[in-house]
Design a protein around this motif. Structure first.
Motif, PDB file in Angstrom:
ATOM      1  N   LYS A 265       0.813  -1.215   0.000  1.00 44.41           N
ATOM      2  CA  LYS A 265       0.000   0.000   0.000  1.00 44.41           C
ATOM      3  C   LYS A 265       0.850   1.271   0.000  1.00 44.41           C
ATOM      4  CE  LYS A 265      -3.843  -2.069   2.614  1.00 44.41           C
ATOM      5  NZ  LYS A 265      -4.667  -1.956   3.845  1.00 44.41           N
ATOM      6  N   LYS A 266       2.020   1.203   0.621  1.00 46.82           N
ATOM      7  CA  LYS A 266       2.904   2.368   0.698  1.00 46.82           C
ATOM      8  C   LYS A 266       3.663   2.613  -0.599  1.00 46.82           C
ATOM      9  CE  LYS A 266       3.600   4.520   3.931  1.00 46.82           C
ATOM     10  NZ  LYS A 266       2.946   5.763   4.401  1.00 46.82           N
ATOM     11  N   GLY A 267       3.483   1.722  -1.580  1.00 53.12           N
ATOM     12  CA  GLY A 267       4.114   1.923  -2.879  1.00 53.12           C
ATOM     13  C   GLY A 267       5.548   1.434  -2.972  1.00 53.12           C
ATOM     14  N   MET A 268       5.970   0.611  -2.023  1.00 53.23           N
ATOM     15  CA  MET A 268       7.333   0.086  -2.064  1.00 53.23           C
ATOM     16  C   MET A 268       7.519  -0.839  -3.268  1.00 53.23           C
ATOM     17  SD  MET A 268       8.221  -0.835   1.904  1.00 53.23           S
ATOM     18  CE  MET A 268       8.185   0.415   3.189  1.00 53.23           C
ATOM     19  N   THR A 269       8.739  -0.934  -3.752  1.00 50.38           N
ATOM     20  CA  THR A 269       9.055  -1.848  -4.842  1.00 50.38           C
ATOM     21  C   THR A 269       9.086  -3.279  -4.309  1.00 50.38           C
ATOM     22  OG1 THR A 269      11.444  -1.776  -4.452  1.00 50.38           O
ATOM     23  CG2 THR A 269      10.508  -0.079  -5.906  1.00 50.38           C
ATOM     24  N   ALA A 270       9.095  -4.233  -5.232  1.00 45.76           N
ATOM     25  CA  ALA A 270       9.153  -5.641  -4.833  1.00 45.76           C
ATOM     26  C   ALA A 270      10.401  -5.908  -3.997  1.00 45.76           C
ATOM     27  CB  ALA A 270       9.133  -6.539  -6.071  1.00 45.76           C
ATOM     28  N   GLU A 271      11.525  -5.330  -4.398  1.00 41.01           N
ATOM     29  CA  GLU A 271      12.774  -5.545  -3.675  1.00 41.01           C
ATOM     30  C   GLU A 271      12.700  -4.961  -2.263  1.00 41.01           C
ATOM     31  OE1 GLU A 271      12.526  -4.551  -6.835  1.00 41.01           O
ATOM     32  OE2 GLU A 271      13.220  -6.490  -7.618  1.00 41.01           O
ATOM     33  N   GLU A 272      12.070  -3.806  -2.129  1.00 44.01           N
ATOM     34  CA  GLU A 272      11.923  -3.192  -0.800  1.00 44.01           C
ATOM     35  C   GLU A 272      10.997  -4.014   0.081  1.00 44.01           C
ATOM     36  OE1 GLU A 272      12.539   1.548  -1.906  1.00 44.01           O
ATOM     37  OE2 GLU A 272      10.573   0.607  -2.179  1.00 44.01           O
ATOM     38  N   ILE A 273       9.916  -4.535  -0.504  1.00 42.56           N
ATOM     39  CA  ILE A 273       8.982  -5.363   0.268  1.00 42.56           C
ATOM     40  C   ILE A 273       9.652  -6.663   0.690  1.00 42.56           C
ATOM     41  CG2 ILE A 273       6.773  -6.590   0.224  1.00 42.56           C
ATOM     42  CD1 ILE A 273       5.767  -4.498  -1.766  1.00 42.56           C
ATOM     43  N   LEU A 274      10.426  -7.248  -0.221  1.00 44.29           N
ATOM     44  CA  LEU A 274      11.153  -8.473   0.107  1.00 44.29           C
ATOM     45  C   LEU A 274      12.104  -8.247   1.273  1.00 44.29           C
ATOM     46  CD1 LEU A 274      11.930  -9.811  -3.474  1.00 44.29           C
ATOM     47  CD2 LEU A 274      10.648 -11.029  -1.705  1.00 44.29           C
ATOM     48  N   LYS A 275      12.764  -7.112   1.288  1.00 45.16           N
ATOM     49  CA  LYS A 275      13.679  -6.789   2.383  1.00 45.16           C
ATOM     50  C   LYS A 275      12.919  -6.695   3.705  1.00 45.16           C
ATOM     51  CE  LYS A 275      17.189  -3.437   3.819  1.00 45.16           C
ATOM     52  NZ  LYS A 275      17.903  -2.176   3.468  1.00 45.16           N
ATOM     53  N   GLU A 276      11.767  -6.009   3.690  1.00 44.39           N
ATOM     54  CA  GLU A 276      10.952  -5.890   4.898  1.00 44.39           C
ATOM     55  C   GLU A 276      10.471  -7.263   5.360  1.00 44.39           C
ATOM     56  OE1 GLU A 276       9.887  -2.898   6.597  1.00 44.39           O
ATOM     57  OE2 GLU A 276      11.592  -2.132   5.470  1.00 44.39           O
ATOM     58  N   ALA A 277      10.021  -8.082   4.407  1.00 43.81           N
ATOM     59  CA  ALA A 277       9.496  -9.409   4.736  1.00 43.81           C
ATOM     60  C   ALA A 277      10.577 -10.299   5.333  1.00 43.81           C
ATOM     61  CB  ALA A 277       8.901 -10.064   3.493  1.00 43.81           C
ATOM     62  N   ARG A 278      11.790 -10.176   4.829  1.00 46.64           N
ATOM     63  CA  ARG A 278      12.891 -11.000   5.349  1.00 46.64           C
ATOM     64  C   ARG A 278      13.263 -10.604   6.772  1.00 46.64           C
ATOM     65  NH1 ARG A 278      15.643 -10.452  -0.457  1.00 46.64           N
ATOM     66  NH2 ARG A 278      14.718 -12.295  -1.442  1.00 46.64           N
ATOM     67  N   VAL A 279      13.207  -9.313   7.060  1.00 41.79           N
ATOM     68  CA  VAL A 279      13.477  -8.861   8.432  1.00 41.79           C
ATOM     69  C   VAL A 279      12.439  -9.452   9.382  1.00 41.79           C
ATOM     70  CG1 VAL A 279      13.496  -6.857   9.975  1.00 41.79           C
ATOM     71  CG2 VAL A 279      14.657  -6.731   7.763  1.00 41.79           C
ATOM     72  N   VAL A 280      11.164  -9.386   8.990  1.00 42.72           N
ATOM     73  CA  VAL A 280      10.099  -9.948   9.823  1.00 42.72           C
ATOM     74  C   VAL A 280      10.265 -11.458   9.952  1.00 42.72           C
ATOM     75  CG1 VAL A 280       7.606 -10.330   9.998  1.00 42.72           C
ATOM     76  CG2 VAL A 280       8.475  -8.104   9.273  1.00 42.72           C
ATOM     77  N   SER A 281      10.597 -12.118   8.844  1.00 42.81           N
ATOM     78  CA  SER A 281      10.790 -13.568   8.872  1.00 42.81           C
ATOM     79  C   SER A 281      11.911 -13.953   9.821  1.00 42.81           C
ATOM     80  CB  SER A 281      11.101 -14.086   7.466  1.00 42.81           C
ATOM     81  OG  SER A 281       9.991 -13.947   6.617  1.00 42.81           O
ATOM     82  N   ASP A 282      13.035 -13.232   9.741  1.00 35.92           N
ATOM     83  CA  ASP A 282      14.169 -13.518  10.630  1.00 35.92           C
ATOM     84  C   ASP A 282      13.773 -13.322  12.096  1.00 35.92           C
ATOM     85  OD1 ASP A 282      15.779 -14.104   8.485  1.00 35.92           O
ATOM     86  OD2 ASP A 282      16.777 -12.147   8.438  1.00 35.92           O
ATOM     87  N   PHE A 283      12.981 -12.290  12.342  1.00 34.22           N
ATOM     88  CA  PHE A 283      12.497 -12.021  13.698  1.00 34.22           C
ATOM     89  C   PHE A 283      11.634 -13.178  14.200  1.00 34.22           C
ATOM     90  CE2 PHE A 283       9.328 -10.364  16.645  1.00 34.22           C
ATOM     91  CZ  PHE A 283      10.099  -9.631  17.540  1.00 34.22           C
ATOM     92  N   CYS A 284      10.716 -13.644  13.342  1.00 33.40           N
ATOM     93  CA  CYS A 284       9.817 -14.735  13.726  1.00 33.40           C
ATOM     94  C   CYS A 284      10.572 -16.043  13.928  1.00 33.40           C
ATOM     95  CB  CYS A 284       8.732 -14.924  12.665  1.00 33.40           C
ATOM     96  SG  CYS A 284       7.526 -13.575  12.584  1.00 33.40           S
ATOM     97  N   ILE A 285      11.530 -16.325  13.033  1.00 32.98           N
ATOM     98  CA  ILE A 285      12.318 -17.555  13.147  1.00 32.98           C
ATOM     99  C   ILE A 285      13.112 -17.552  14.448  1.00 32.98           C
ATOM    100  CG2 ILE A 285      14.264 -18.832  12.167  1.00 32.98           C
ATOM    101  CD1 ILE A 285      13.230 -17.952   9.389  1.00 32.98           C
ATOM    102  N   ALA A 286      13.708 -16.400  14.791  1.00 32.21           N
ATOM    103  CA  ALA A 286      14.454 -16.289  16.048  1.00 32.21           C
ATOM    104  C   ALA A 286      13.533 -16.568  17.239  1.00 32.21           C
ATOM    105  CB  ALA A 286      15.074 -14.903  16.167  1.00 32.21           C
ATOM    106  N   GLY A 287      12.303 -16.069  17.148  1.00 35.90           N
ATOM    107  CA  GLY A 287      11.339 -16.306  18.217  1.00 35.90           C
ATOM    108  C   GLY A 287      10.963 -17.783  18.336  1.00 35.90           C
ATOM    109  N   TYR A 288      10.733 -18.422  17.194  1.00 35.96           N
ATOM    110  CA  TYR A 288      10.405 -19.854  17.215  1.00 35.96           C
ATOM    111  C   TYR A 288      11.563 -20.676  17.776  1.00 35.96           C
ATOM    112  CZ  TYR A 288       6.076 -19.338  14.502  1.00 35.96           C
ATOM    113  OH  TYR A 288       4.816 -19.028  14.101  1.00 35.96           O
TER     114      TYR A 288
END
Length: 205
Positions: free
Chosen positions: A176-199
């Motif tokens: 929705k914020k208009g980020m590019t695919a590469e920018e969204i992928l970067k954000e998603a990977r940060v969240v994924s790494d955070f979740c994996i660390a939690g698990y």
């Protein structure tokens, strides 16, 4: 099919997309859609059964392809023989969202209609549905991992859903914020790494 029929159909679709984007599905008017498309209400009903049918015609092709891509990612099977396999699969599954994110960005305007303007249609709970499916998939996976977890009692449907919501909400917010695919992928990977660390911490991996 005649040229005039095809042109009228395209004009209605184009006008509808603008009206749905501006006012949302509920407030959009068939009369005004037709007016801006340069057609009569009678002509409209030669192409679509209803306003719902029009919205579906506009977004369904993208949704069908999205569901196909999502199902392909979900159908990948894994062999789990150790905790290391679990960690490897975590990384693989989170990186598999690349194709879906590129698809969302390719058809951004259609998905923004679904996310922001679909109230009153069968698509209005799209984001919640994806979160639920993502959480169910993760829960099923972790249940299969149970023999290799130090703390299997910490498998919690509520926590898993929170993690899924964090990831999916981040992707759609970034879209929705208009980020590019590469920018969204970067954000998603940060969240994924955070979740994996939690698990890892929670389950004793």
């Amino acid at each position: 099919m005649s040229y005039d029929y095809e042109l009228t159909h395209k004009n209605i679709i184009k006008s509808a997309e603008e009206h749905f984007k501006e006012k949302g599905f509920r407030e959009a008017s068939i009369r005004l859609i037709c007016k801006d498309a340069g057609v009569t209400n009678g002509a409209f009903y030669a192409h679509f059964k209803s306003k719902e049918d029009l919205f579906d015609n506009l977004v369904a092709p993208c949704m069908e392809e999205f569901k196909k891509l999502y199902s392909e990612e979900e159908e990948v099977s894994y062999t789990i023989n150790s905790s290391q396999d679990i960690l490897r699969i975590f990384q693989q599954t989170h990186s598999s969202s690349d194709k879906l994110i590129h698809f969302l960005c390719q058809y951004r305007e259609i998905f923004l209609l679904i996310l922001d303007c679909s109230g009153g249609t069968s698509y209005e709970n799209f984001q919640d549905t994806i979160i639920e499916e993502e959480a169910n998939s993760m829960y099923t996976f972790l249940e299969h991992c149970r023999p290799f977890l130090k703390n299997p009692e910490n498998i919690s449907p509520n926590l898993i859903k929170m993690g899924a919501s964090f990831l999916i909400s981040t992707i759609f917010y970034s879209l929705k914020k208009g980020m590019t695919a590469e920018e969204i992928l970067k954000e998603a990977r940060v969240v994924s790494d955070f979740c994996i660390a939690g698990y890892k911490q929670l389950l004793g991996l």
